[in-house]
Motif scaffolding. Structure first.
Motif, PDB file in Angstrom:
ATOM      1  N   GLY A 249      52.998 -55.551  14.048  1.00 54.66           N
ATOM      2  CA  GLY A 249      52.295 -54.537  14.817  1.00 54.66           C
ATOM      3  C   GLY A 249      52.304 -54.793  16.309  1.00 54.66           C
ATOM      4  N   SER A 250      52.776 -55.986  16.750  1.00 55.00           N
ATOM      5  CA  SER A 250      52.838 -56.292  18.184  1.00 55.00           C
ATOM      6  C   SER A 250      53.921 -55.446  18.848  1.00 55.00           C
ATOM      7  CB  SER A 250      53.134 -57.776  18.401  1.00 55.00           C
ATOM      8  OG  SER A 250      52.122 -58.583  17.830  1.00 55.00           O
TER       9      SER A 250
ATOM     10  N   TRP B  11      57.184 -61.523  25.444  1.00 58.80           N
ATOM     11  CA  TRP B  11      56.839 -62.569  24.486  1.00 58.80           C
ATOM     12  C   TRP B  11      57.509 -63.841  24.972  1.00 58.80           C
ATOM     13  CZ3 TRP B  11      58.521 -58.940  19.957  1.00 58.80           C
ATOM     14  CH2 TRP B  11      57.521 -57.964  19.765  1.00 58.80           C
ATOM     15  N   ILE B  12      56.706 -64.854  25.304  1.00 61.60           N
ATOM     16  CA  ILE B  12      57.201 -66.040  25.992  1.00 61.60           C
ATOM     17  C   ILE B  12      57.231 -67.231  25.041  1.00 61.60           C
ATOM     18  CG2 ILE B  12      56.827 -67.576  27.966  1.00 61.60           C
ATOM     19  CD1 ILE B  12      55.452 -65.310  29.396  1.00 61.60           C
TER      20      ILE B  12
ATOM     21  N   THR C  33      59.421 -48.537  24.080  1.00 59.11           N
ATOM     22  CA  THR C  33      58.659 -49.711  23.653  1.00 59.11           C
ATOM     23  C   THR C  33      59.486 -50.470  22.625  1.00 59.11           C
ATOM     24  OG1 THR C  33      57.564 -48.479  21.880  1.00 59.11           O
ATOM     25  CG2 THR C  33      56.433 -48.581  24.013  1.00 59.11           C
ATOM     26  N   VAL C  34      59.194 -51.766  22.471  1.00 55.22           N
ATOM     27  CA  VAL C  34      59.794 -52.549  21.398  1.00 55.22           C
ATOM     28  C   VAL C  34      58.653 -53.029  20.510  1.00 55.22           C
ATOM     29  CG1 VAL C  34      59.780 -54.702  22.743  1.00 55.22           C
ATOM     30  CG2 VAL C  34      61.343 -54.454  20.818  1.00 55.22           C
ATOM     31  N   GLU C  35      58.841 -52.936  19.191  1.00 53.72           N
ATOM     32  CA  GLU C  35      57.740 -53.190  18.262  1.00 53.72           C
ATOM     33  C   GLU C  35      58.220 -53.998  17.066  1.00 53.72           C
ATOM     34  OE1 GLU C  35      54.630 -50.606  15.420  1.00 53.72           O
ATOM     35  OE2 GLU C  35      56.350 -49.645  16.408  1.00 53.72           O
ATOM     36  N   LEU C  36      57.388 -54.946  16.638  1.00 53.49           N
ATOM     37  CA  LEU C  36      57.583 -55.606  15.355  1.00 53.49           C
ATOM     38  C   LEU C  36      56.725 -54.836  14.360  1.00 53.49           C
ATOM     39  CD1 LEU C  36      58.794 -57.923  13.700  1.00 53.49           C
ATOM     40  CD2 LEU C  36      56.767 -59.283  14.270  1.00 53.49           C
ATOM     41  N   THR C  37      57.355 -53.970  13.580  1.00 51.11           N
ATOM     42  CA  THR C  37      56.612 -53.036  12.734  1.00 51.11           C
ATOM     43  C   THR C  37      55.918 -53.760  11.584  1.00 51.11           C
ATOM     44  OG1 THR C  37      58.433 -52.585  11.210  1.00 51.11           O
ATOM     45  CG2 THR C  37      58.366 -51.297  13.252  1.00 51.11           C
ATOM     46  N   ASN C  38      55.016 -53.047  10.941  1.00 54.36           N
ATOM     47  CA  ASN C  38      54.309 -53.612   9.788  1.00 54.36           C
ATOM     48  C   ASN C  38      55.245 -53.868   8.615  1.00 54.36           C
ATOM     49  OD1 ASN C  38      51.761 -53.640  11.027  1.00 54.36           O
ATOM     50  ND2 ASN C  38      51.440 -51.461  10.564  1.00 54.36           N
TER      51      ASN C  38
END
Length: 764
Positions: free
Chosen positions: A11-12, A23-24, A70-75
């Motif tokens: 979700g991020s 994201w670092i 946007t870039v997303e890590l989906t559920n």
């Protein structure tokens, strides 16, 4: 300030509208997020602590993201780019093994990973999908490639690449699959290793040995004080870079080259595209266009140059109307259609200007080279001079160059006003003499035409109008057979210039030297048959000579040379151009087989016997000559290891030779046109791809046709047509002649008029 992330939860997301969003990695040295380069928006991994935040991996290099993305890590565990409306735009990665993804992580190595749980194996990682760069701790396994970007600001997949080959060699290739660097570590399988100290080496696991690629003396110490990356840049050169983390007395605070596969960008074949030439510039390079040419794309100069000046009407050509613009210290590799040795610069200029069909020539080391268009691999070369033909009424300076250096016939031009005064004076004094001379010439010209008409072959139809030349005429036209264009099974071809009633025209004169004894009647009969042919895709026969023992044929001259040199030149021809060439050859063969008043079987179809005119229209040459060969010349050597070449199997089985032998040869050649390679690669005989016809069938059966056009993006985007053309070729090369289609059906299949069935194994 963005906070470090060890684990990135489902979700991020990151927004391109937030410049600080990323994201670092735990050390803060790498980050993942949006980067704007030029006008394009990319998502990828970058060096976070370097001011310019150098991008080392771009997920969407071939599809820049739209504004507001946007870039997303989906559920569902997928890493995706969404457009400004939240709709999926590009999928970056996900699990391929069915395991659920629960998190992502940006590692201190620069590797972006997806995992099912903390500390578990990686279900997906950016290190497995390298673009143009590798980082310390990263390896390149067999067949893994790095592709150069199109330009420093356009990161899409470019023309050049470097690959870890299965033979253990680390090799870079140009866009035409020409090797430009090799590590010379072949002999056993291995993988490329980039270790934390900055060294690049090849680990040969079968021998359990390591071979260093980069000299140890080049690596700065201590290595922990530097960032490193290995990148194939847009010029096709792979370079190892360092960047000091702190202050350094030895290295500038920038990316420094510590090793590279080539010393100069301009040494890379075809780096500036067709007709362009390369010059060094500020540790990089620039591409320039000769006079009369302009950039195909001014924003991407490596795409080459287009010719602006109209094609010269050679019927009205007068060398005095043209001058030469000189480009000092520039040469173009290859593409010579005529060479004259032991000549001075003035002689080279005169020889070049006298040739209507030549646009550019090069003078170097007392040699004069007439260049075939398009020009290739132009670069700075000390001692060479390139001459460009320009109209004295419409001359233009070099693109990006200095003042023009235009001369006429090697001498400085007079002022136009002075020329006009002299011409008017000469005309006023000599006009009466000119009228008399013109009358005499007209009378002689008419008599000559009448005489030549009387020499037309009596047995030929009147509409053919083939001219019978004397040997002396052809000897003069070719300047004693001085410019050799090529030779083959029928004889040697020379270039010449002949004056016709409509003006001067270049010709190709074929000197036949392997004819049957006492074959005068056969020669005239076959010449008569050839003379009655007329088709857009056949080389036109203009006349002949059968004086004494001399047998010569006079053809129209083809500016672009043979299909063989076109396909295997330094720059890969465009896919659509190759498709049209294949269609044209098929139509020409269909005409010979089915539409001529007398059927003609060529018996020697191959790329060397297909010529291209100035518009790249293919024309079949040497048709109708097979019957003229001596019997000992028609025997084919069957002791050829591992290949059947272009020769149909029935030649070796004492079967009747029909038009199907040409169909077979066309099928082999069609595969060469598709793949831009020879039918047999001697240095690859131990590999599956060594023999093209066998490899093509294996790729077809294995549903791996993209392998045939691996480095041809236009063809890869047109795989439906590639598949159809390969299927047609496989039908053509069936060993059983009865299974091969006619050339009429081949043409219909290629043009989509009839469907193409699945072909059987050609050898079955």
């Amino acid at each position: 300030e963005a906070q470090p992330y060890r684990n990135i939860s489902l979700g991020s997301s990151l927004s391109s509208l937030d410049n600080s969003a990323s994201w670092i990695s735990p050390s803060g040295e790498f980050s993942f997020g949006f980067s704007r380069i030029g006008d394009n928006l990319y998502v990828g991994v970058r060096y976070e602590k370097i001011p310019e935040k150098t991008l080392v991996w771009a997920a969407n290099r071939d599809r820049p993201a739209p504004p507001g993305s946007t870039v997303e890590l989906t559920n569902n565990g997928l890493l995706v780019i969404n457009d400004a409306n939240g709709k999926p735009f590009f999928s970056i990665g996900g699990s391929s093994g069915g395991s659920a993804i629960t998190q992502a992580a940006m590692l201190d190595t620069g590797n972006l990973v997806l995992q099912s749980s903390p500390g578990s194996e990686f279900k997906w990682q950016s290190f497995d999908s390298p673009t143009d760069t590798i980082l310390p701790t990263q390896t390149l396994s067999v067949d893994y490639k790095l592709y150069a970007p199109m330009s420093p600001t356009i990161l899409s997949t470019g023309r050049d690449y470097i690959v870890m080959q299965s033979d253990g060699n680390f090799v870079s290739y140009s866009d035409i699959s020409e090797p430009t660097y090799a590590s010379n570590t072949d002999g056993t399988k291995g993988r490329l290793v980039f270790d934390e100290s900055g060294k690049i080496s090849i680990f040969q696991w079968e021998k359990n040995t390591t071979v260093e690629i980069t000299p140890a003396s080049r690596i700065p110490k201590p290595s922990k004080d530097f960032y490193f990356r290995g990148t194939i840049d847009n010029d096709g050169i792979f370079r190892l870079y360092n960047y000091p983390k702190g202050r350094s007395n030895s290295w500038s605070k920038s990316w420094n080259v510590i090793w590279e596969t080539q010393d100069s960008s301009c040494e890379m074949p075809g780096i500036c595209g067709q007709n362009g030439y390369c010059v060094g510039k500020n540790k990089g390079f620039d591409c320039l266009c000769p006079s009369g040419f302009s950039y195909a794309d001014a924003n991407n100069k490596v795409l080459g140059c287009n010719q602006d000046v109209p094609i010269i009407d050679c019927g009205q050509y007068n060398p005095d109307d043209y001058g030469l613009e000189t480009i000092d210290n520039v040469n173009f590799a290859g593409g010579d259609y005529a060479v004259k040795s032991n000549i001075d610069e003035a002689g080279c200029r005169d020889w070049f200007l006298a040739d209507c069909y030549c646009t550019l020539a090069v003078y170097s080391d007392s040699n004069c080279y007439k260049k075939r268009m398009p020009l290739r691999s132009g670069k700075v070369a000390g001692g060479s001079k390139a001459f460009v033909k320009v109209s004295l009424d419409n001359s233009s300076p070099l693109e990006g160059g200095g003042p023009s250096n235009i001369t006429s016939n090697g001498r400085s031009n007079w002022s136009r006003f002075g020329v006009v005064k002299v011409v008017l004076f000469v005309i006023s004094v000599t006009i009466f003499i000119l009228i008399i001379i013109e009358s005499i010439i007209l009378i002689c010209h008419r008599r000559r035409n009448v005489h030549r008409q009387e020499k037309l072959v009596g047995s030929m139809q009147p509409e053919i109008k083939l001219m019978r030349f004397s040997y002396k005429e052809l000897e003069k036209a070719t300047r004693n057979f001085k410019e050799k264009l090529g030779s083959g099974s029928f004889g040697t071809v020379y270039r010449g210039m002949m004056v016709f009633t409509y003006g001067q025209k270049p010709i190709a004169v074929k000197q036949l030297d392997k004819l049957m004894e006492n074959g005068d009647k056969e020669f005239r009969t076959e010449v008569s048959v050839i003379g009655r042919t007329h088709h857009k895709n056949l080389v036109q026969l203009l006349g002949f000579c059968d004086e004494g023992s001399h047998r010569l044929l006079v053809y129209e001259y083809m500016e672009q040379g043979s299909l063989s040199s076109f396909l295997l030149g330094s720059i890969r021809p465009e896919w659509n151009t190759r498709v049209q060439i294949a269609f044209g050859i098929a139509r020409g063969l269909m005409y010979l087989h089915e539409e001529c008043s007398t059927q003609i079987i060529h018996c020697d179809i191959k790329p060397e016997n297909i010529l291209l005119d100035g518009n790249l229209i293919p024309k079949i040459s040497d048709f109708g000559l097979a019957k003229l060969l001596r019997h000992d010349q028609t025997k084919t050597n069957t002791d050829i290891r591992g290949t059947r070449g272009y020769v149909a199997p029935e030649w070796f089985r004492k079967m009747a030779v029909t038009v199907k032998v040409d169909v077979y040869s066309y099928g082999v050649m069609l595969l060469e046109i598709i793949c831009c390679r020879k039918t047999v690669e001697i240095n690859m005989m131990n590999e599956p791809s060594g023999i093209l016809v066998d490899w093509a069938y294996d790729c077809f059966v294995g549903q791996q046709l993209e392998t045939l056009v691996e480095h041809d993006e236009d063809a890869k985007n047109d795989m439906k047509k590639v598949r159809k053309m390969v299927m047609v070729a496989l039908w053509c090369i069936q060993e059983d002649p009865s299974l091969r289609p006619t050339m009429k059906k081949v043409t219909q299949m290629l043009e989509g008029a009839v469907d193409v069935a699945i072909p059987p194994n050609p050898s079955s």
